[in-house]
Motif scaffolding. Structure first.
Motif, PDB file in Angstrom:
ATOM      1  N   LEU A 137       0.798  -1.223   0.000  1.00  0.00           N
ATOM      2  CA  LEU A 137       0.000   0.000   0.000  1.00  0.00           C
ATOM      3  C   LEU A 137       0.833   1.276   0.000  1.00  0.00           C
ATOM      4  CD1 LEU A 137      -2.885  -1.024   2.424  1.00  0.00           C
ATOM      5  CD2 LEU A 137      -3.077  -0.564  -0.029  1.00  0.00           C
ATOM      6  N   VAL A 138       2.087   1.206   0.422  1.00  0.00           N
ATOM      7  CA  VAL A 138       2.888   2.431   0.482  1.00  0.00           C
ATOM      8  C   VAL A 138       3.486   2.815  -0.865  1.00  0.00           C
ATOM      9  CG1 VAL A 138       3.390   2.235   2.938  1.00  0.00           C
ATOM     10  CG2 VAL A 138       4.983   1.250   1.284  1.00  0.00           C
ATOM     11  N   ASN A 139       3.267   2.007  -1.896  1.00  0.00           N
ATOM     12  CA  ASN A 139       3.738   2.332  -3.237  1.00  0.00           C
ATOM     13  C   ASN A 139       2.581   2.867  -4.077  1.00  0.00           C
ATOM     14  OD1 ASN A 139       6.497   1.221  -3.022  1.00  0.00           O
ATOM     15  ND2 ASN A 139       5.393  -0.682  -2.651  1.00  0.00           N
ATOM     16  N   GLU A 140       2.909   3.578  -5.160  1.00  0.00           N
ATOM     17  CA  GLU A 140       1.851   4.034  -6.065  1.00  0.00           C
ATOM     18  C   GLU A 140       1.157   2.817  -6.661  1.00  0.00           C
ATOM     19  OE1 GLU A 140       1.734   7.541  -9.128  1.00  0.00           O
ATOM     20  OE2 GLU A 140       2.577   5.765 -10.121  1.00  0.00           O
ATOM     21  N   LEU A 141      -0.164   2.875  -6.713  1.00  0.00           N
ATOM     22  CA  LEU A 141      -0.953   1.749  -7.195  1.00  0.00           C
ATOM     23  C   LEU A 141      -1.844   2.170  -8.355  1.00  0.00           C
ATOM     24  CD1 LEU A 141      -1.974   0.528  -3.653  1.00  0.00           C
ATOM     25  CD2 LEU A 141      -0.494  -0.732  -5.220  1.00  0.00           C
TER      26      LEU A 141
END
Length: 180
Positions: free
Chosen positions: A138-142
């Motif tokens: 979740l802490v990365n761009e999705l």
């Protein structure tokens, strides 16, 4: 002498008030329109609401060609979800054991979370493993894909999350009193 000038000052003040009152009463003075404060318009994101986690995938680097593999969620007994609030610009999540909160941005079908605040409870190893996969993902761009307004897929090359929209309970009209 001072008494007379003070009295004259009071007379002038009263006369001024009376004249202003007459102007308003006769329509001689224009009234200013009173306007309500302008409220900032909140754009509601298509992500708005609560989404329950149905499937989690992680990058499996052990295979010849790294691919996303489905994560076993059998040991996770708590509900896992993401809940978006456009008005607040925040997302809350339950990740199996702990909860997290973060600001989010959603633009051009991309979701980015700000630095999340995460509770620090300790749970079983299997649950903690799933939680780590989720929080790391979740802490990365999705990339965001929404199908029929009820299935949300968040993914990037290392992570995939499939969620289902929780239906908002419709308000039930109160029953009419029984006739005698």
């Amino acid at each position: 002498m001072q008494r007379v000038s003070a009295l004259n000052g009071v007379k002038i003040g009263v006369a001024t008030l009376l004249a202003a009152g007459l102007l308003v009463a006769c329509g001689g003075a224009k009234e200013e329109a009173v306007t309500a404060p302008v409220q900032e318009e909140v754009v509601v994101s298509p992500l708005e609401g609560k989404w329950v986690v149905k499937e989690v995938y992680q990058l499996d680097k052990k295979k010849k060609k790294p691919t996303l593999s489905k994560v076993n969620l059998k040991n996770v007994k708590s509900e896992m979800y993401l809940e978006f609030s456009s008005a607040e610009g925040q997302v809350g999540a339950a990740t199996g054991c702990n909860t997290l909160g973060a600001n989010f941005t959603y633009e051009n079908e991309k979701l980015t979370l700000g630095h999340p605040a995460l509770t620090q409870k300790s749970c079983g190893k299997a649950v903690m493993n799933v939680e780590k996969i989720m929080t790391d993902g979740l802490v990365n761009e999705l990339n965001v894909a929404i199908a029929e307004e009820k299935t949300l897929t968040l993914d990037n090359p290392n992570f995939k999350l499939v969620l289902e929209k929780v239906a908002v309970a419709e308000e039930v009209a109160p029953a009419e009193p029984a006739k005698k």
